[in-house]
Structure formats: structure tokens, C-alpha cells
Design an enzyme around this catalytic site. Structure first.
Site, PDB file in Angstrom:
ATOM      1  N   THR A 118      -4.106   9.594  -5.141  1.00  0.00           N
ATOM      2  CA  THR A 118      -3.961   9.815  -3.699  1.00  0.00           C
ATOM      3  C   THR A 118      -2.701  10.617  -3.363  1.00  0.00           C
ATOM      4  O   THR A 118      -2.742  11.520  -2.520  1.00  0.00           O
ATOM      5  CB  THR A 118      -3.919   8.459  -2.957  1.00  0.00           C
ATOM      6  OG1 THR A 118      -5.140   7.783  -3.229  1.00  0.00           O
ATOM      7  CG2 THR A 118      -3.770   8.638  -1.457  1.00  0.00           C
ATOM      8  N   GLU A 177       0.828  -1.208   0.000  1.00  0.00           N
ATOM      9  CA  GLU A 177       0.000   0.000   0.000  1.00  0.00           C
ATOM     10  C   GLU A 177       0.862   1.259   0.000  1.00  0.00           C
ATOM     11  O   GLU A 177       0.547   2.244  -0.654  1.00  0.00           O
ATOM     12  CB  GLU A 177      -0.934  -0.041   1.221  1.00  0.00           C
ATOM     13  CG  GLU A 177      -1.628   1.253   1.577  1.00  0.00           C
ATOM     14  CD  GLU A 177      -2.678   1.683   0.579  1.00  0.00           C
ATOM     15  OE1 GLU A 177      -2.615   1.253  -0.585  1.00  0.00           O
ATOM     16  OE2 GLU A 177      -3.557   2.487   0.951  1.00  0.00           O
TER      17      GLU A 177
HETATM   18  N1  HSE Z   1      -6.491   8.395   4.391  1.00  0.00           N
HETATM   19  C1  HSE Z   1      -6.022   8.395   3.035  1.00  0.00           C
HETATM   20  C2  HSE Z   1      -6.123   9.806   2.490  1.00  0.00           C
HETATM   21  C3  HSE Z   1      -6.833   7.459   2.212  1.00  0.00           C
HETATM   22  O1  HSE Z   1      -7.150  10.441   2.695  1.00  0.00           O
HETATM   23  O2  HSE Z   1      -5.172  10.258   1.855  1.00  0.00           O
HETATM   24  C4  HSE Z   1      -6.438   7.435   0.771  1.00  0.00           C
HETATM   25  O3  HSE Z   1      -7.317   6.598   0.055  1.00  0.00           O
END
Ligand code: HSE
Length: 325
Positions: A196, A143
Site C-alpha cells: 500500500t 493501521e
Molecule cells: N484507501 C487506501 C488506498 C486503501 O487506496 O491507498 C489501502 O488499502
């Protein structure tokens, strides 16, 4: 309890294991990087087979339009499988197939699901010795590469199912929390993509104290609300004072879509992970169906894009072995 005992440890003569790991909604408002919730679908499937040789001898990916790396050093599932081999000090040869069911850059935890499925499949092939914490650590190796950041809020629910709190720092610790009876999650996934990594870079490194106070108050309130089944508190606490305000501009139509979900009967709504998907927490399936339809309509009206809809119970199962040969 280790996942292997939860999913059924395969016999020693197993040559191949196929695992499904579900998509997830992370953050859930105030829980940036610490809250995640598994969905019933979609999910990724990973097959890990015994193969002549040592280490990862082949890697194929389907369902991704050729976009997911097939270099084992850059692939979330393969990195997780390698993590399992390393942890077990195994020189077994394995062939990996990744079947993507979760759309890329959707905010639904696709790279985490691939990594979880890879870790669970590899461990099961090698005898199922690893417990849930070890499996999560292996999945996080994959991940990390996928999102460029160290967060477990997608991998943990994809592995364990349900609503999960993951504590920051090491050692990784996840805590499964109850979900209120009758809670149903609606998700609209618009035909848009948000990477992301980029969506994390724009957040910077600091937040104002006032935002911190709102965020930790709401995060604590949401945990209490889930334990108590307190819908009023859920409505009040699903608010993100940290990430969502900065990211809203990455998702055309986000605010009107959120409002549409609430007006259609959702109790709370927000960005799923880094978006572009939007989730809504609802009391019952009918309310979830109305919220999902309203979100899809608003995405079309505001951004001119179609959406895929997911309706899921809030206490969905996590990763599971589908087949062994
Ligand atoms: N917590 C992470 C973010 C999840 O918000 O960047 C990414 O899918």
C-alpha cells in the site's frame, strides 16, 4: 452505540478474549480513502490475555509465513492494543496472539483487520468501556503503521460491518450506509502483492480539477445509489478518476480482469484498495459466482497467476468477540 454493547460485554473475571475482524474492500471506485465495505471472510483473529507484568508482555503471530513484525512497536494489532491501554490509562499486562487469515499485501485491509481485532479484544478484556469511535481511533494507530498513511476506509468497515463512509479529518466520523437488497460482492485475489505504501507514493499530491469533479460527482452519486438501490447509478458511479488509473500498471491484467467481470454480469468492478485484488458488485449470488470465475480465468490468461475467490453479502457483520475465558 458502543461496540461492547453490540457484541456483548464480557464478565469482569474474563482472562482472555478472542476477536474476529473481517477483510474489507476499500475505495469502491470513487471513494478513495472514504468508502469501505466489510466482507464475510476472510478475517484476522486476535487473542488478548491477561498476563503478569505491565503493558504488552508478549506477541506471537501465526498464518503470516513469518513476515508480520513481532516487535510491538511495528505490529498493527499490538499498536492498537497499546492505544487501548493508553486511552484507559491502564497498566495491565497483556499477551497478544495474532492469527492472520487475510493474505498480506492483498488490498483486503489485513493490517486494519488485525488492528481492529486487537483494539476490540483489549477493550473487552478491560471491561468494554470504549465506544466505536474510540475503538476506531485506537485501531488507526496500528493501521497508520501498517500502511504508512492515515486512512480509515478499511478499519471502519472491519469494525462496524457493512458499507461505511468515513469522513476525512479529526475527529473521526463514520457513517454506515444502506446496501441495496440482493447485492453480493465477488473478489478475486490473484497470487500477487502490492504494498500500500508504494501504491500511495505513486499518486503524488495533486490531481487535475477535471478529475476532482468526476471523482466527487461519482462519490456523491454512489451514496445516492446505495440509498436508492439504483443499480444503473451504481454502474455509472463506480469509477475512480484518481487512484486506479495510476495504479492499474501495478496489477498485471487488471483492465481485462475488470472487463471480464462486467461481461460475466457484474454491475461494476474495480481495484480493491490499492490492489491487487479486484472486486465486483453483483445482483445476486449467481451473478457474483460468474463474475468471480471470469476474473480468476482472466488473471490466469493475462498474468499467468491463480486467484482465490471470495463471495460475500454486501452487508457483512463487523468485528465480533468469538470467545472469552
Ligand atoms: N484507501 C487506501 C488506498 C486503501 O487506496 O491507498 C489501502 O488499502
Amino acid at each position: 452505540m458502543g461496540l461492547a454493547s453490540a457484541t456483548g460485554r464480557p464478565p469482569r473475571s474474563v482472562r482472555s478474549v478472542r476477536v474476529f475482524a473481517p477483510a474489507s474492500v476499500s475505495n469502491l471506485g470513487p471513494g478513495f480513502d472514504i468508502f469501505g465495505l466489510a466482507l464475510e471472510r476472510p478475517g484476522d483473529e486476535v487473542v488478548v490475555r491477561a498476563a503478569p507484568g505491565s503493558g504488552i508482555v508478549s506477541l506471537t503471530v501465526t498464518g503470516d509465513g513469518g513476515r508480520v513484525p513481532t516487535d510491538p512497536l511495528r505490529n498493527a494489532a499490538a499498536l492498537a492494543v497499546q492505544g487501548v491501554l493508553d486511552r484507559l490509562d491502564s497498566d495491565a499486562g497483556v499477551a497478544i496472539e495474532v492469527h492472520k487469515g487475510i493474505p498480506l499485501a492483498s488490498g483486503l485491509g489485513g493490517s486494519a483487520a488485525s488492528a481492529v481485532a486487537g483494539a476490540v479484544a483489549a477493550d473487552a478484556l478491560l471491561g468494554g468501556a470504549l465506544d466505536r469511535t474510540a475503538l476506531l481511533e485506537c485501531a488507526l494507530i496500528g493501521e497508520r503503521k501498517g500502511s504508512g498513511a492515515d486512512h480509515a476506509d478499511n478499519a471502519a468497515p472491519s469494525l462496524a460491518g457493512g458499507f461505511v463512509l468515513v469522513l476525512p479529518g479529526r475527529p473521526t466520523r463514520m457513517v454506515k450506509l444502506p446496501t441495496p437488497p440482493g447485492m453480493v460482492v465477488a473478489v478475486a485475489h490473484p497470487a500477487l502483492e502490492v504494498e500500500t505504501l508504494g501504491a500511495r507514493v505513486i499518486l503524488g499530491d495533486t490531481i487535475p480539477l477535471s478529475a476532482g469533479i468526476r471523482q466527487w460527482g461519482n462519490a456523491a452519486g454512489l451514496v445516492a445509489a446505495f440509498f436508492e438501490g439504483d443499480w444503473e447509478l451504481i454502474e455509472r458511479c463506480v469509477r475512480d478518476a484518481v487512484a486506479e488509473p495510476a495504479r492499474a500498471g501495478l496489477v498485471p491484467g487488471f483492465q481485462p480482469v475488470r472487463v471480464a467481470a462486467l461481461e460475466a454480469g457484474a454491475v461494476a468492478a474495480g481495484l480493491s484498495g490499492s490492489g491487487p485484488s479486484v472486486f465486483a458488485l453483483c445482483r445476486g449470488r449467481l451473478a457474483a459466482e460468474s463474475a468471480a470465475a471470469a476474473m480468476a480465468e482472466a488473471f490466469m490468461l493475462e498474468a499467468g497467476v491463480k486467484s482465490d475467490i471470495v463471495i460475500s453479502g454486501a452487508n457483512a457483520a463487523g468485528a465480533r468477540i468469538l470467545e472469552t475465558e
